[in-house]
Design a protein around this motif. Structure first.
Motif, mmCIF file in Angstrom:
data_model
loop_
_atom_site.group_PDB
_atom_site.id
_atom_site.type_symbol
_atom_site.label_atom_id
_atom_site.label_comp_id
_atom_site.label_asym_id
_atom_site.label_seq_id
_atom_site.Cartn_x
_atom_site.Cartn_y
_atom_site.Cartn_z
ATOM 1 N N MET A 20 -111.632 23.180 52.340
ATOM 2 C CA MET A 20 -111.801 24.498 51.734
ATOM 3 C C MET A 20 -113.136 24.531 50.994
ATOM 4 O O MET A 20 -113.699 23.475 50.666
ATOM 5 N N VAL A 21 -113.648 25.727 50.743
ATOM 6 C CA VAL A 21 -114.949 25.882 50.084
ATOM 7 C C VAL A 21 -114.781 26.767 48.857
ATOM 8 O O VAL A 21 -114.219 27.866 48.942
ATOM 9 N N VAL A 22 -115.275 26.270 47.722
ATOM 10 C CA VAL A 22 -115.231 27.013 46.467
ATOM 11 C C VAL A 22 -116.658 27.382 46.087
ATOM 12 O O VAL A 22 -117.503 26.497 45.896
ATOM 13 N N PHE A 23 -116.945 28.675 45.982
ATOM 14 C CA PHE A 23 -118.287 29.162 45.669
ATOM 15 C C PHE A 23 -118.365 29.638 44.225
ATOM 16 O O PHE A 23 -117.452 30.306 43.728
ATOM 17 N N ASP A 24 -119.462 29.289 43.568
ATOM 18 C CA ASP A 24 -119.863 30.024 42.368
ATOM 19 C C ASP A 24 -120.525 31.320 42.843
ATOM 20 O O ASP A 24 -120.969 31.400 43.997
ATOM 21 N N LYS A 25 -120.593 32.316 42.003
ATOM 22 C CA LYS A 25 -121.215 33.575 42.410
ATOM 23 C C LYS A 25 -122.699 33.617 42.088
ATOM 24 O O LYS A 25 -123.555 33.636 42.974
ATOM 25 N N LEU B 271 -110.092 22.804 40.129
ATOM 26 C CA LEU B 271 -110.372 21.833 41.181
ATOM 27 C C LEU B 271 -109.429 20.633 41.100
ATOM 28 O O LEU B 271 -109.006 20.090 42.118
ATOM 29 N N ALA B 272 -109.105 20.226 39.875
ATOM 30 C CA ALA B 272 -108.177 19.106 39.706
ATOM 31 C C ALA B 272 -106.807 19.445 40.297
ATOM 32 O O ALA B 272 -106.148 18.592 40.914
ATOM 33 N N LYS C 152 -104.968 17.546 43.299
ATOM 34 C CA LYS C 152 -103.605 17.038 43.071
ATOM 35 C C LYS C 152 -102.682 17.451 44.209
ATOM 36 O O LYS C 152 -101.753 16.715 44.572
ATOM 37 N N ASN C 153 -102.943 18.628 44.779
ATOM 38 C CA ASN C 153 -102.128 19.139 45.882
ATOM 39 C C ASN C 153 -102.620 18.644 47.239
ATOM 40 O O ASN C 153 -102.192 19.160 48.283
ATOM 41 N N GLY C 154 -103.548 17.690 47.230
ATOM 42 C CA GLY C 154 -104.013 17.097 48.478
ATOM 43 C C GLY C 154 -105.156 17.812 49.142
ATOM 44 O O GLY C 154 -105.552 17.453 50.261
ATOM 45 N N ARG C 155 -105.724 18.826 48.496
ATOM 46 C CA ARG C 155 -106.852 19.539 49.082
ATOM 47 C C ARG C 155 -108.158 18.782 48.826
ATOM 48 O O ARG C 155 -108.272 17.994 47.883
ATOM 49 N N LYS C 156 -109.148 19.045 49.674
ATOM 50 C CA LYS C 156 -110.460 18.406 49.562
ATOM 51 C C LYS C 156 -111.533 19.495 49.516
ATOM 52 O O LYS C 156 -112.133 19.832 50.531
ATOM 53 N N PRO C 157 -111.765 20.056 48.319
ATOM 54 C CA PRO C 157 -112.650 21.210 48.220
ATOM 55 C C PRO C 157 -114.132 20.834 48.201
ATOM 56 O O PRO C 157 -114.526 19.812 47.638
ATOM 57 N N LEU C 158 -114.937 21.683 48.817
ATOM 58 C CA LEU C 158 -116.387 21.639 48.680
ATOM 59 C C LEU C 158 -116.783 22.664 47.631
ATOM 60 O O LEU C 158 -116.460 23.845 47.764
ATOM 61 N N MET C 159 -117.453 22.225 46.565
ATOM 62 C CA MET C 159 -117.916 23.135 45.513
ATOM 63 C C MET C 159 -119.383 23.437 45.743
ATOM 64 O O MET C 159 -120.192 22.519 45.920
ATOM 65 N N VAL C 160 -119.737 24.718 45.743
ATOM 66 C CA VAL C 160 -121.124 25.143 45.897
ATOM 67 C C VAL C 160 -121.487 25.946 44.652
ATOM 68 O O VAL C 160 -120.932 27.019 44.417
ATOM 69 N N GLY C 161 -122.384 25.413 43.827
ATOM 70 C CA GLY C 161 -122.743 26.079 42.582
ATOM 71 C C GLY C 161 -124.135 25.700 42.132
ATOM 72 O O GLY C 161 -124.730 24.753 42.657
ATOM 73 N N ASP C 162 -124.637 26.408 41.120
ATOM 74 C CA ASP C 162 -126.028 26.176 40.716
ATOM 75 C C ASP C 162 -126.232 26.093 39.209
ATOM 76 O O ASP C 162 -127.292 25.663 38.761
#
Length: 749
Positions: free
Chosen positions: A434-439, A607-608, A612-622
């Motif tokens: 999954m991908v998590v974006f900052d705006k 994100l924690a 904890k739920n087994g997800r592997k997120p990609l964080m994109v932020g600046d």
């Protein structure tokens, strides 16, 4: 850089400021070393905290009265690590770069020796099948020994030192069989030379070191990571503060000496030294540290201010809530440090494959000796067979399996405008689900865009942009980029907290807040229709207009989000910005899951929970407020325009104004990880075939070295396939994406 570097000065500072000290520690290579150090220090009396920072190569120790710092140093040195008190001066020295240079010197020495020794070896090989005399062969062997022995002693240090440290901890690592194989090959070569034998294996030993050092250097090149986040945080800290005493006088005092309830004066252009509440004054401040939003925020009495916030306008009186330790800056540093520690526990693909390698290899070599002795062979022949096993199973292919792919894939990523800053980033990107974006600054461009009314005369816009050149306010700076002439209006006067004014063509011109320009009613209507925009007004004589300034979506943001969805990835937006702005962005991109007004700790908690739920997120932020989340995510990306703190926490950086590198990073990394697995599988199959031959005595050390070299070549050639993984965005696709995003930006309310 001596071992006794100012320890007395550090101890004196401890006595003045409490029982806490940081040490720089060299040689912390993996989670096992971290555990060994922390476990060794835990029994010390009075110790309350001992934590190794893998990324920073630092040890933080806290204790109650009664513990001597010298005991800490002794315990860590006993584990084979160099340790010395950390100093900001040492921050300037890149330990990883120094390590890479050392490995390169070792590789150069080994390669130089190997090139020369092969000339001698070819002569011996040719002579053994023709007419070489025993005296000439012995001479070549002794010359080979004179070249190889000192070269191996120097070039083998990275493996020898690591093996000694592992054995001192009563454990095994990959460097133990490597060191044993090299030393035994050299020892048997000297013994065979003394016996005037036909074969010596100096060439095999030095070639082993060449291949292994090449793999180690490539891996080190990928593991070099910036160490600048502490310096970035320090740059935001105001060391002194202007305290307003009870009699109204202003005294300059250390920020750490302030107490809750005291009043400090924050002048325009200064950074807040404390967390506190404004009790008097009005201004605009940059609080991107908290929200990520770079546009200045209007504040007044009752508003909260955080340490590190920059004051643009008028003077503010702030009642102290927290000063020194415990401010918002300290919270970010604590969150970031903890997130990095959690990420350092990630076990890389090669490490997982190597866990059982050393004991299996040693057992095979020992069983080979026993087998041949039982079979009636001489001790000499049994040892020769065991050395062949150690050489043929030397983990060269395994050592190159991952770093060779990493280097080739890193080149493909660079062509896709991605720069890696973490050695295991490729493996992390490949696992993302999954991908998590900052705006702000991520989905949107970091530069502010300016929107004007369609009926605003072009001459009016030009005059406003020229007047904006006289101001340093962020909104004015954005407007100033529209000016065709880069010459400010003469005699312009800036009024703090209001705007700038000047005489243009005999009439007064004003640029600044809507109230300063008498346009409050028009501004109120615009705030209803454009809730995410900042407003800056301009009036010149009888003409007036209001400019809307906000960050616009990156040109290909919509197409990249759609491409990520086609990969089956869930998309989430986390932002510290206000809800209306985040909602507008999410609707434009078709993202249903979004969160606004999130602080760094809340992003970290989100994100924690995912992990904890087994997800592997990609964080994109600046932003600086994204740094803890970037460090905590399974993988992370930042634009090259990101804050230094975000860049330090991210696994990779991407260049340019497009978001396409995010999709390219996942595409290239997934292919690269597949090649890594292929290489590791080949290394396993190779050993399954080669080991029985060596045990059976069918492979001499010379044949074993040739087989080992051949396996390394196969692994390297397979790794080169990663070059074809890059999928650069075509000009046509980029142009279409730009047009689509432009329409989205125009459609935003």
């Amino acid at each position: 850089m001596t071992e006794a570097l100012d320890l007395s000065a550090f101890v004196q500072r401890l006595e003045e400021g409490g029982c806490r000290i940081e040490f720089a520690v060299e040689g912390v290579k993996d989670a096992a070393a971290i555990h060994a150090i922390e476990h060794a220090l835990r029994p010390l009396p009075g110790l309350t905290r001992a934590r190794v920072n893998f990324s920073e190569q630092r040890l933080l120790v806290e204790w109650t009265d009664g513990l001597e710092p010298a005991l800490i140093v002794e315990r860590v040195r006993a584990l084979g690590h160099r340790i010395y008190p950390f100093s900001p001066r040492l921050r300037e020295e890149d330990f990883e770069a120094a390590q890479a240079r050392w490995l390169l010197r070792c590789l150069a020495v080994a390669a130089f020796a190997a090139m020369n020794i092969m000339l001698l070896s070819i002569s011996v090989w040719a002579g053994n099948v023709s007419d070489i005399t025993p005296e000439t062969r012995d001479f070549f062997h002794w010359v080979s020994a004179l070249v190889v022995l000192p070269a191996a002693a120097f070039a083998g240090q990275p493996f020898f030192r690591s093996a000694i440290r592992a054995l001192s901890r009563r454990s095994l690592n990959m460097d133990v069989p490597i060191s044993l194989g090299v030393l035994l090959a050299l020892a048997i070569s000297v013994f065979e030379t003394l016996r005037h034998a036909e074969h010596a294996y100096f060439d095999s030993a030095i070639m082993l070191l060449v291949f292994l050092l090449a793999g180690r250097y490539l891996d080190q090149a990928m593991r070099r990571k910036t160490r600048s986040y502490a310096a970035n945080l320090s740059a935001l800290r105001a060391p002194t503060a202007s305290r307003i005493d009870a009699d109204g006088t202003v005294a300059l005092v250390p920020a750490a000496a302030l107490r809750p309830g005291e009043i400090v004066l924050l002048r325009p252009g200064e950074r807040a030294p404390v967390d506190g509440i404004i009790v008097e004054g009005r201004s605009e401040i940059d609080q991107s540290l908290v929200t990520g939003e770079t546009a200045p925020v209007a504040v007044g009495a009752g508003h909260e201010v955080y340490a590190g916030s920059l004051n643009f306008g008028g003077a503010l009186s702030i009642r102290v809530k927290t000063a020194g330790a415990g401010t918002f800056l300290d919270e970010i540093e604590r969150l970031l440090d903890g997130a990095i520690q959690q990420k350092s526990a990630y076990v890389r693909l090669a490490d997982r494959a190597a866990r059982l390698y050393a004991p299996v290899v040693h057992s095979m070599a020992a069983l080979t000796v026993i087998f041949w002795l039982v079979a009636g062979a001489s001790v000499h022949d049994a040892i020769i067979a065991a050395i062949a096993v150690l050489i043929i199973t030397c983990p060269c292919a395994l050592a190159l399996a991952v770093p060779a792919v990493q280097v080739v894939a890193a080149g493909a990523l660079f062509r896709a405008k991605i720069i890696l800053s973490a050695g295991d980033a490729i493996e992390r990107f490949a696992d993302v689900d999954m991908v998590v974006f900052d705006k702000t600054g991520t989905l949107t461009l970091p530069e502010l865009g300016v929107e004007a009314d369609d009926d605003a005369p072009s001459g009016l816009v030009e005059r406003a942009a020229r007047l904006a050149l006289a101001s340093h306010h962020p909104l004015a700076v954005a407007l100033a980029r529209l000016s065709r002439e880069q010459t400010p209006v003469a005699d312009a006067q800036e009024l703090l907290g209001s705007g700038v004014r000047a005489m243009i063509d005999g009439a007064e011109a004003r640029l600044g807040s809507p109230g300063f320009c008498g346009l409050e009613a028009e501004a109120a209507r615009l705030r209803e229709t454009h809730p995410g925009a900042s407003l800056i007004a301009f009036r010149h004589g009888g003409q007036a207009t209001i400019f809307r300034i906000r960050q616009k979506l990156r040109a290909d943001a919509a197409s990249v989000v759609a491409a990520l969805r086609r990969r089956g990835l869930e998309i989430v937006i986390l932002s510290g910005d206000a809800a209306p702005a985040v909602r507008s962005c999410a609707q434009a991109l078709g993202v249903a899951d979004w969160r606004a007004d999130m602080r760094p700790g809340e992003k970290l908690a989100f994100l924690a929970e995912l992990k904890k739920n087994g997800r592997k997120p990609l964080m994109v932020g600046d932003g600086m407020n994204d740094a803890p989340a970037l460090a905590a995510a399974h993988a992370s990306l930042s634009p090259i325009t990101a804050s230094g703190l975000a860049q330090a926490a991210a696994d990779a950086l991407f260049l340019g104004d497009l978001l396409a590198p995010v999709d390219a990073a996942l595409d290239i990394s997934r292919r690269a990880k597949s090649l890594m697995r292929q290489n590791l599988a080949f290394a396993v199959i190779y050993n399954m075939v080669a080991v029985p031959l060596a045990v059976a005595g069918l492979a001499t050390p010379l044949i074993a070295a040739a087989a080992m070299s051949g396996s390394s070549i196969v692994v390297t050639l397979n790794s080169l396939r990663a070059r074809g993984a890059a999928r650069p965005v075509s000009p046509g696709a980029a142009s279409a994406a730009a047009r689509g995003a432009s329409r989205l930006n125009e459609a935003r309310p």
